[in-house]
Design a protein around this motif. Structure first.
Motif, PDB file in Angstrom:
ATOM      1  N   LEU A  65       0.977  -1.201   0.007  1.00  0.00           N
ATOM      2  CA  LEU A  65      -0.034   0.028   0.056  1.00  0.00           C
ATOM      3  C   LEU A  65       1.010   1.532  -0.055  1.00  0.00           C
ATOM      4  O   LEU A  65       2.045   1.237   0.722  1.00  0.00           O
ATOM      5  CB  LEU A  65      -0.720   0.021   1.410  1.00  0.00           C
ATOM      6  N   GLU A  66       0.427   2.387  -0.914  1.00  0.00           N
ATOM      7  CA  GLU A  66       1.409   3.354  -1.068  1.00  0.00           C
ATOM      8  C   GLU A  66       0.638   4.505  -0.130  1.00  0.00           C
ATOM      9  O   GLU A  66      -0.432   4.704  -0.636  1.00  0.00           O
ATOM     10  CB  GLU A  66       1.607   3.782  -2.279  1.00  0.00           C
ATOM     11  N   GLN A  67       1.228   5.242   0.702  1.00  0.00           N
ATOM     12  CA  GLN A  67       0.695   6.438   1.433  1.00  0.00           C
ATOM     13  C   GLN A  67       1.688   7.616   0.797  1.00  0.00           C
ATOM     14  O   GLN A  67       2.924   7.308   1.001  1.00  0.00           O
ATOM     15  CB  GLN A  67       0.664   6.271   2.684  1.00  0.00           C
ATOM     16  N   GLY A  68       1.148   8.476   0.235  1.00  0.00           N
ATOM     17  CA  GLY A  68       2.056   9.409  -0.399  1.00  0.00           C
ATOM     18  C   GLY A  68       2.150   9.521  -1.826  1.00  0.00           C
ATOM     19  O   GLY A  68       2.893  10.224  -2.517  1.00  0.00           O
ATOM     20  N   GLY A  69       1.563   8.431  -2.466  1.00  0.00           N
ATOM     21  CA  GLY A  69       1.556   8.407  -3.953  1.00  0.00           C
ATOM     22  C   GLY A  69       2.714   8.029  -4.729  1.00  0.00           C
ATOM     23  O   GLY A  69       2.903   8.183  -5.956  1.00  0.00           O
ATOM     24  N   ARG A  70       3.668   7.225  -3.981  1.00  0.00           N
ATOM     25  CA  ARG A  70       4.816   7.011  -4.703  1.00  0.00           C
ATOM     26  C   ARG A  70       4.557   5.710  -5.718  1.00  0.00           C
ATOM     27  O   ARG A  70       4.132   4.787  -5.180  1.00  0.00           O
ATOM     28  CB  ARG A  70       5.757   6.500  -3.769  1.00  0.00           C
ATOM     29  N   PRO A  71       4.813   5.572  -6.804  1.00  0.00           N
ATOM     30  CA  PRO A  71       4.065   4.706  -7.768  1.00  0.00           C
ATOM     31  C   PRO A  71       5.041   3.354  -7.772  1.00  0.00           C
ATOM     32  O   PRO A  71       6.283   3.711  -7.777  1.00  0.00           O
ATOM     33  CB  PRO A  71       4.359   5.078  -9.115  1.00  0.00           C
ATOM     34  N   VAL A  72       4.624   2.251  -7.174  1.00  0.00           N
ATOM     35  CA  VAL A  72       5.423   1.131  -7.213  1.00  0.00           C
ATOM     36  C   VAL A  72       6.027   0.523  -8.590  1.00  0.00           C
ATOM     37  O   VAL A  72       6.961   0.191  -8.659  1.00  0.00           O
ATOM     38  CB  VAL A  72       4.550  -0.070  -6.450  1.00  0.00           C
ATOM     39  N   PRO A  73       5.187   0.775  -9.784  1.00  0.00           N
ATOM     40  CA  PRO A  73       5.668   0.580 -11.122  1.00  0.00           C
ATOM     41  C   PRO A  73       7.043   1.391 -11.190  1.00  0.00           C
ATOM     42  O   PRO A  73       8.294   0.803 -11.922  1.00  0.00           O
ATOM     43  CB  PRO A  73       4.752   0.919 -12.042  1.00  0.00           C
ATOM     44  N   GLU A  74       7.293   2.501 -10.869  1.00  0.00           N
ATOM     45  CA  GLU A  74       8.576   3.330 -11.097  1.00  0.00           C
ATOM     46  C   GLU A  74       9.621   2.601 -10.321  1.00  0.00           C
ATOM     47  O   GLU A  74      10.772   2.560 -10.789  1.00  0.00           O
ATOM     48  CB  GLU A  74       8.265   4.707 -10.626  1.00  0.00           C
TER      49      GLU A  74
END
Ligand SMILES: C[S@@+](CC[C@H](N)C(=O)[O-])C[C@H]1O[C@@H](n2cnc3c(N)ncnc32)[C@H](O)[C@@H]1O
Length: 227
Positions: free
Chosen positions: A183-192
Protein backbone atom coordinates in the motif's frame (compact mmCIF):
# COMPACT_ATOMS: atom_id res chain seq x y z
CA UNK A 1 25.08 5.57 8.50
CA UNK A 2 24.82 5.05 12.28
CA UNK A 3 21.41 3.99 13.57
CA UNK A 4 19.79 6.89 15.39
CA UNK A 5 17.39 5.66 18.11
CA UNK A 6 15.93 9.12 18.55
CA UNK A 7 15.21 9.56 14.88
CA UNK A 8 12.29 7.14 14.85
CA UNK A 9 9.71 9.86 15.52
CA UNK A 10 6.53 9.23 13.64
CA UNK A 11 7.30 5.60 12.96
CA UNK A 12 5.11 3.38 15.09
CA UNK A 13 7.21 0.72 16.85
CA UNK A 14 4.62 -1.92 16.13
CA UNK A 15 4.49 -5.47 17.49
CA UNK A 16 3.10 -7.82 14.88
CA UNK A 17 3.00 -11.44 15.97
CA UNK A 18 4.60 -14.56 14.51
CA UNK A 19 1.18 -15.67 13.20
CA UNK A 20 0.67 -12.31 11.49
CA UNK A 21 4.09 -12.67 9.84
CA UNK A 22 3.27 -16.21 8.72
CA UNK A 23 0.10 -14.92 7.07
CA UNK A 24 1.49 -11.64 5.64
CA UNK A 25 4.50 -13.33 4.10
CA UNK A 26 2.82 -16.64 3.21
CA UNK A 27 5.55 -18.40 5.21
CA UNK A 28 5.80 -22.19 4.86
CA UNK A 29 7.58 -24.37 7.42
CA UNK A 30 10.44 -24.71 4.93
CA UNK A 31 10.91 -20.90 4.98
CA UNK A 32 11.68 -21.16 8.68
CA UNK A 33 14.39 -23.80 8.51
CA UNK A 34 17.27 -21.49 7.63
CA UNK A 35 18.52 -18.02 8.54
CA UNK A 36 16.02 -15.15 8.51
CA UNK A 37 16.39 -11.38 8.89
CA UNK A 38 13.42 -9.27 10.00
CA UNK A 39 14.11 -5.63 9.09
CA UNK A 40 12.64 -3.58 10.62
CA UNK A 41 11.79 -5.84 13.51
CA UNK A 42 10.17 -3.18 15.71
CA UNK A 43 8.59 -4.86 18.75
CA UNK A 44 7.47 -7.90 16.77
CA UNK A 45 7.66 -11.36 18.36
CA UNK A 46 8.58 -12.85 14.99
CA UNK A 47 12.28 -13.28 15.84
CA UNK A 48 11.55 -14.80 19.27
CA UNK A 49 9.06 -17.31 17.86
CA UNK A 50 10.99 -18.08 14.67
CA UNK A 51 13.98 -19.13 16.75
CA UNK A 52 11.71 -21.34 18.86
CA UNK A 53 10.39 -22.83 15.61
CA UNK A 54 13.89 -23.81 14.52
CA UNK A 55 14.98 -20.86 12.38
CA UNK A 56 18.07 -18.80 13.02
CA UNK A 57 16.39 -15.38 13.11
CA UNK A 58 17.81 -11.90 13.68
CA UNK A 59 15.94 -8.58 13.81
CA UNK A 60 17.37 -5.19 12.83
CA UNK A 61 15.90 -1.78 13.67
CA UNK A 62 17.36 1.63 14.67
CA UNK A 63 15.25 1.58 17.83
CA UNK A 64 17.37 -1.31 19.19
CA UNK A 65 20.07 1.23 19.98
CA UNK A 66 17.92 2.29 22.92
CA UNK A 67 18.61 0.83 26.38
CA UNK A 68 16.96 -2.61 26.45
CA UNK A 69 14.68 -2.01 29.43
CA UNK A 70 13.39 1.32 28.13
CA UNK A 71 12.68 -0.45 24.86
CA UNK A 72 10.40 -2.96 26.61
CA UNK A 73 8.40 -0.08 28.13
CA UNK A 74 8.27 1.66 24.76
CA UNK A 75 6.94 -1.51 23.11
CA UNK A 76 4.02 -1.61 25.56
CA UNK A 77 3.25 2.09 25.10
CA UNK A 78 3.39 1.73 21.33
CA UNK A 79 0.84 -1.11 21.39
CA UNK A 80 -1.57 1.29 23.12
CA UNK A 81 -0.81 4.06 20.60
CA UNK A 82 -1.26 1.67 17.68
CA UNK A 83 -4.50 0.23 19.08
CA UNK A 84 -5.98 3.70 19.60
CA UNK A 85 -5.09 4.60 16.02
CA UNK A 86 -6.69 1.40 14.75
CA UNK A 87 -9.89 1.87 16.73
CA UNK A 88 -10.17 5.48 15.51
CA UNK A 89 -10.08 4.31 11.88
CA UNK A 90 -11.80 0.91 12.35
CA UNK A 91 -13.67 1.06 9.04
CA UNK A 92 -10.37 1.22 7.12
CA UNK A 93 -9.56 -2.33 8.21
CA UNK A 94 -10.69 -5.89 7.47
CA UNK A 95 -11.21 -7.61 10.83
CA UNK A 96 -11.34 -11.30 9.76
CA UNK A 97 -7.90 -12.16 11.14
CA UNK A 98 -8.48 -10.63 14.60
CA UNK A 99 -12.25 -10.72 15.05
CA UNK A 100 -12.51 -7.21 16.46
CA UNK A 101 -10.34 -4.37 17.85
CA UNK A 102 -10.10 -6.15 21.23
CA UNK A 103 -8.71 -9.25 19.53
CA UNK A 104 -6.24 -7.13 17.61
CA UNK A 105 -5.05 -5.41 20.81
CA UNK A 106 -4.61 -8.78 22.57
CA UNK A 107 -2.50 -10.18 19.72
CA UNK A 108 -0.24 -7.13 19.71
CA UNK A 109 0.12 -7.01 23.53
CA UNK A 110 1.12 -10.66 23.68
CA UNK A 111 3.58 -10.07 20.83
CA UNK A 112 5.17 -7.05 22.56
CA UNK A 113 5.55 -9.08 25.76
CA UNK A 114 7.20 -11.99 23.93
CA UNK A 115 9.51 -9.49 22.16
CA UNK A 116 10.49 -7.87 25.48
CA UNK A 117 11.28 -11.22 27.11
CA UNK A 118 13.39 -12.33 24.14
CA UNK A 119 15.19 -8.99 23.98
CA UNK A 120 16.38 -9.45 27.57
CA UNK A 121 17.15 -13.19 27.17
CA UNK A 122 18.83 -12.96 23.73
CA UNK A 123 20.02 -9.37 23.16
CA UNK A 124 22.37 -10.40 20.32
CA UNK A 125 19.33 -11.25 18.19
CA UNK A 126 18.35 -7.55 18.07
CA UNK A 127 20.80 -5.50 16.01
CA UNK A 128 20.64 -1.69 15.89
CA UNK A 129 20.69 -0.77 12.21
CA UNK A 130 19.08 1.69 9.80
CA UNK A 131 18.19 1.13 6.22
CA UNK A 132 19.52 1.81 3.67
CA UNK A 133 22.77 0.47 5.21
CA UNK A 134 22.86 -2.83 7.10
CA UNK A 135 25.85 -4.17 9.08
CA UNK A 136 25.68 -7.68 7.59
CA UNK A 137 27.83 -9.41 4.97
CA UNK A 138 26.33 -10.07 1.56
CA UNK A 139 24.15 -13.18 1.39
CA UNK A 140 24.07 -13.74 5.17
CA UNK A 141 20.36 -14.64 5.31
CA UNK A 142 18.37 -17.22 3.38
CA UNK A 143 15.24 -15.11 3.74
CA UNK A 144 14.80 -11.39 4.45
CA UNK A 145 11.42 -10.04 5.59
CA UNK A 146 10.39 -6.40 5.73
CA UNK A 147 6.99 -5.46 7.11
CA UNK A 148 5.24 -2.09 7.35
CA UNK A 149 8.14 0.24 6.67
CA UNK A 150 8.84 0.46 2.94
CA UNK A 151 5.83 1.80 0.99
CA UNK A 152 3.99 2.36 4.29
CA UNK A 153 5.94 5.59 4.89
CA UNK A 154 6.29 6.64 1.26
CA UNK A 155 5.11 10.11 2.30
CA UNK A 156 8.50 10.69 3.99
CA UNK A 157 10.80 8.08 2.40
CA UNK A 158 11.42 8.99 -1.21
CA UNK A 159 11.94 6.89 -4.30
CA UNK A 160 15.74 6.93 -3.94
CA UNK A 161 15.48 5.71 -0.35
CA UNK A 162 13.19 2.88 -1.43
CA UNK A 163 15.54 1.85 -4.22
CA UNK A 164 18.58 1.91 -1.95
CA UNK A 165 16.76 0.04 0.85
CA UNK A 166 15.49 -2.69 -1.47
CA UNK A 167 18.95 -3.16 -2.98
CA UNK A 168 20.43 -3.43 0.52
CA UNK A 169 17.84 -5.99 1.64
CA UNK A 170 18.57 -7.91 -1.55
CA UNK A 171 22.34 -7.72 -0.94
CA UNK A 172 22.10 -9.45 2.44
CA UNK A 173 19.70 -12.15 1.15
CA UNK A 174 20.77 -15.50 -0.31
CA UNK A 175 17.39 -16.72 -1.51
CA UNK A 176 14.57 -14.19 -1.25
CA UNK A 177 13.37 -10.84 0.09
CA UNK A 178 9.68 -10.38 0.91
CA UNK A 179 8.15 -6.94 1.54
CA UNK A 180 4.60 -6.39 2.86
CA UNK A 181 2.31 -4.52 2.32
CA UNK A 182 2.50 -2.66 -0.97
CA UNK A 183 0.00 0.00 0.00
CA UNK A 184 1.39 3.38 -0.90
CA UNK A 185 0.84 6.40 1.30
CA UNK A 186 2.09 9.51 -0.39
CA UNK A 187 1.42 8.42 -3.94
CA UNK A 188 4.78 6.88 -4.76
CA UNK A 189 4.14 4.63 -7.74
CA UNK A 190 5.31 1.06 -7.22
CA UNK A 191 5.82 0.53 -11.00
CA UNK A 192 8.44 3.30 -11.05
CA UNK A 193 10.28 1.56 -8.24
CA UNK A 194 10.03 -1.86 -9.83
CA UNK A 195 11.42 -0.64 -13.12
CA UNK A 196 14.43 0.63 -11.13
CA UNK A 197 14.92 -2.87 -9.70
CA UNK A 198 14.80 -4.38 -13.16
CA UNK A 199 17.52 -1.97 -14.23
CA UNK A 200 19.71 -3.30 -11.40
CA UNK A 201 19.08 -6.87 -12.55
CA UNK A 202 16.96 -7.84 -9.53
CA UNK A 203 14.20 -10.26 -10.59
CA UNK A 204 10.97 -9.66 -8.70
CA UNK A 205 7.29 -10.50 -8.62
CA UNK A 206 4.18 -9.39 -6.75
CA UNK A 207 2.35 -12.20 -4.95
CA UNK A 208 -1.12 -12.19 -3.44
CA UNK A 209 -1.26 -13.46 0.15
CA UNK A 210 -4.14 -14.70 2.32
CA UNK A 211 -3.94 -11.82 4.81
CA UNK A 212 -5.55 -8.41 4.57
CA UNK A 213 -5.92 -5.95 7.44
CA UNK A 214 -5.45 -2.52 5.85
CA UNK A 215 -8.03 -2.62 3.08
CA UNK A 216 -6.29 -3.49 -0.18
CA UNK A 217 -3.10 -4.58 1.59
CA UNK A 218 -3.00 -8.20 0.46
CA UNK A 219 0.11 -8.38 -1.72
CA UNK A 220 3.82 -8.79 -1.07
CA UNK A 221 6.81 -7.90 -3.20
CA UNK A 222 9.24 -10.82 -3.65
CA UNK A 223 12.83 -10.19 -4.78
CA UNK A 224 14.75 -13.20 -6.08
CA UNK A 225 18.27 -13.24 -4.62
CA UNK A 226 19.42 -16.55 -6.11
CA UNK A 227 20.87 -15.07 -9.31
C1 LIG B 1 5.52 0.06 11.79
S1 LIG B 1 7.03 -0.55 12.50
C2 LIG B 1 7.12 -2.17 11.79
C3 LIG B 1 7.73 -3.16 12.78
C4 LIG B 1 7.49 -4.65 12.45
N1 LIG B 1 8.03 -5.01 11.18
C5 LIG B 1 6.01 -4.98 12.49
O1 LIG B 1 5.44 -5.19 11.41
O2 LIG B 1 5.42 -5.01 13.57
C6 LIG B 1 8.21 0.43 11.61
C7 LIG B 1 9.62 0.30 12.16
O3 LIG B 1 10.52 0.95 11.27
C8 LIG B 1 11.65 1.32 12.04
N2 LIG B 1 12.51 2.25 11.28
C9 LIG B 1 12.48 3.61 11.26
N3 LIG B 1 13.45 4.07 10.43
C10 LIG B 1 14.10 2.97 9.94
C11 LIG B 1 15.21 2.79 9.05
N4 LIG B 1 15.86 3.83 8.47
N5 LIG B 1 15.62 1.53 8.77
C12 LIG B 1 14.98 0.46 9.33
N6 LIG B 1 13.94 0.59 10.18
C13 LIG B 1 13.51 1.82 10.47
C14 LIG B 1 11.02 1.91 13.29
O4 LIG B 1 11.92 1.98 14.36
C15 LIG B 1 9.85 0.93 13.52
O5 LIG B 1 10.20 -0.08 14.44
Amino acid sequence: MQPDPDNVGGYLISARSFDEYRAMFALADSDLSGSVLDCPGGASSFTACANQAGASAIAADPVYARPRRSLAALATAEVERGSAHTVAGADRYVWDFYGDPGGHARVRSASAEAFSRDLIAHPARYVPASLPTLPFPSGQFDLVLSSHFLFTYADRLDLEFHRAALRELHRVARREVRVFPLLEQGGRPVPELLSGLAAFGIPHRIQRVGYEFQRGGNEMLVLDATQ
